[in-house]
Each structure stands twice: as C-alpha cells, then as structure tokens.
Enzyme design. Structure first.
Site, PDB file in Angstrom:
ATOM      1  N   LYS A 157       0.817  -1.216   0.000  1.00  0.00           N
ATOM      2  CA  LYS A 157       0.000   0.000   0.000  1.00  0.00           C
ATOM      3  C   LYS A 157       0.851   1.266   0.000  1.00  0.00           C
ATOM      4  O   LYS A 157       2.061   1.236   0.233  1.00  0.00           O
ATOM      5  CB  LYS A 157      -0.963  -0.035   1.190  1.00  0.00           C
ATOM      6  CG  LYS A 157      -2.097  -1.029   0.978  1.00  0.00           C
ATOM      7  CD  LYS A 157      -3.180  -0.914   2.021  1.00  0.00           C
ATOM      8  CE  LYS A 157      -4.366  -1.804   1.663  1.00  0.00           C
ATOM      9  NZ  LYS A 157      -5.402  -1.807   2.707  1.00  0.00           N
ATOM     10  N   ARG A 176      -3.305  -9.920   5.315  1.00  0.00           N
ATOM     11  CA  ARG A 176      -3.864 -10.048   3.964  1.00  0.00           C
ATOM     12  C   ARG A 176      -2.781  -9.610   2.989  1.00  0.00           C
ATOM     13  O   ARG A 176      -2.337  -8.456   3.021  1.00  0.00           O
ATOM     14  CB  ARG A 176      -5.118  -9.180   3.847  1.00  0.00           C
ATOM     15  CG  ARG A 176      -5.828  -9.238   2.503  1.00  0.00           C
ATOM     16  CD  ARG A 176      -7.063  -8.343   2.539  1.00  0.00           C
ATOM     17  NE  ARG A 176      -7.812  -8.363   1.285  1.00  0.00           N
ATOM     18  CZ  ARG A 176      -7.586  -7.571   0.257  1.00  0.00           C
ATOM     19  NH1 ARG A 176      -6.605  -6.654   0.323  1.00  0.00           N
ATOM     20  NH2 ARG A 176      -8.334  -7.655  -0.828  1.00  0.00           N
TER      21      ARG A 176
END
Length: 275
Positions: free
Chosen positions: A223, A257
């Site tokens: 991210k 995740r």
C-alpha cells in the site's frame, strides 16, 4: 498454535498469524499481480495460503463500481474451482448482500466488507442501488442465520481511538442482531483515507482496537503507506510490506492479507523459530 473459526470451519496454524492470499478477479485493482482468477487462486493455495480473499470489484481510489450480477459472474467460477480441490476458508470482498449470499451458497465462509456492513444500506437485496435505505440488519441477520464470519473494516481518516470507537459500534450492531462475537474480525482500514501517521499508529497498535476482544486483520500489502515509508513504487514494496506485517503480528494482529503468500509465510516461519 493459533486457532480460529472461519464460518463453520476450524482453522489452525503453528505460525503467529494466518496468511490470507488476495485474488482480485478485476481489471483495475491497484497491484496488477493480484489480478487473476482460477489460476491465481490455485497458485496461492499451492503456496500455502490459510485463507483466500476473492473480490470481484476493486476498492482502490477511483475504482469503477460494478453490478452485483457482474461481481457474481466474476467470483463464482473461482469459488467453484477452488471447492473442487480444497476446503480452504474463502473470504468474499464485497459490500453487497446479494453477492455474499450467492458466494456463501457456493462455499464461501467469510464476508469481508469495507463498509463494516453499513454499506448494506446503499443496495437493495438484488444488488441494485437503493432508492430507500435497506436496513443493515438484513445483512447481520443473514450472517447470524448462516454462521458465516464477518470482517468489519473502517474507512476514512481517523486515529486509533476513532477507529476503535467506530468498530466497537459495528460489533455491537452485529451482536445485537444475532452475530456470534467469535465470528467477528476487525480491519482498521490501512490506506483507506488515512494519513501516514494514522496508518503507522494503527499498524503499531492492533490490540488497542476494541480492547483486543476481537482478532485483527492487517491489510498492508504494497500500500501507499509502505511506499511513503520506503520511497518505493508498488512493484518494489515487498520488503517493506514484510517488515510492516511482521511488526503488526508482533503487536497482536492475527491475520495478514497479502499479495505475496510464500514470502509472507517465510517471514512468519522465521519469526516462529526465533521468538
């Protein structure tokens, strides 16, 4: 040993966290390598994923919304193929009740909702946009009836206390509508509208969410906050992701995740042997 129940399945790992592999059955998810279908899902199972998270609609900034029917058309062939060869817990990344109902009937176990079920108000049960608000309790009621698990995520800018307060309200909502507390998982929503400082504090304090009463999922993989901390482009953020995941697990996260399942497992195996 870590044990958790995902839907009606009991899962166990010798590592300190479960590894959830990302399968984006979409053309526009932010990391191209996560896009795929049956082949990607089977590859992640071979790499040792504990859970698959399958999504048919991107949630990246500026994503293009799709109908419930299109989501279902994307994800169901993957679920069906996986169920022919594996009983691995399957999570469905959607904010539509109709999509999750169809997926659950096909063998899914977990509803991963970026709106923490509040998005159910925006859609009719058939997945079309609601002209009148559909009560969110219909979504919670379905979870309660089926025994499926749910991942409640926070979106928007917020500090640790604000994220905890919001997720606490959503857990109360779920439990008051019959969802068992052991079926609830929290996701602080790293990268969803939060500042770098807010993301960093949330990564460092997973047990501050709702007093540590629920398992926390950290979705950090590649991210922007990892890029902000490393100066790296999306394709070059694996090392930073592994470091952040490791720290979040050391601080109490129970699920990570990830796009890169085998690398995440290697990191957790080293952690297990050196702790």
């Amino acid at each position: 040993m870590l044990q958790m129940k995902f839907g009606l399945k009991q899962a166990v790992t010798e590592r300190d966290a479960f590894v959830m592999g990302i399968v984006n059955v979409t053309p526009d998810s932010f990391y191209a390598e996560s896009r795929g279908g049956i082949d990607r899902a089977l590859k992640l199972i071979d790499e040792g994923a504990d859970i698959l998270d399958i999504g048919g609609e991107s949630t990246r900034p500026g994503y293009t919304p799709v109908s419930a029917e299109e989501e279902i058309g994307r994800i169901m062939p993957v679920i069906e193929a996986v169920r022919k060869v594996s009983s691995i817990p399957i999570s469905i990344d959607t904010n539509k009740l109709k999509v999750f109902k169809t997926a659950f009937a096909g063998g899914a176990d977990i509803w991963n909702d970026v709106t923490a079920l509040s998005g159910a108000d925006k859609f009719n049960e058939d997945g079309t946009a609601a002209t009148k608000s559909e009560p969110s309790w219909l979504a919670a009621e379905y979870l309660a009836k089926t025994g499926a698990s749910v991942i409640l995520m926070h979106t928007g800018p917020a500090d640790v206390e604000e994220v905890s307060d919001f997720l606490g309200q959503r857990t109360i909502f779920c439990i008051s509508n019959g969802v068992a507390s052991e079926k609830i998982i929290l996701d602080p929503g790293i990268g969803f509208g939060k500042s770098l400082e807010q993301n960093i504090q949330l990564i460092k304090e997973p047990l501050a969410l709702c007093g540590g009463r629920y398992p926390v999922l950290m979705a950090l993989s590649r991210k922007r906050c990892i890029g902000d901390m490393t100066g790296r482009a999306t394709e070059e953020r694996l090392a930073g992701t592994l470091a952040a995941d490791l720290i979040s697990v050391q601080k109490g996260a129970k699920i990570i995740r990830v796009h890169d399942v085998s690398s995440a497992i290697d990191t957790l195996n080293v952690m297990k042997n050196l702790r």
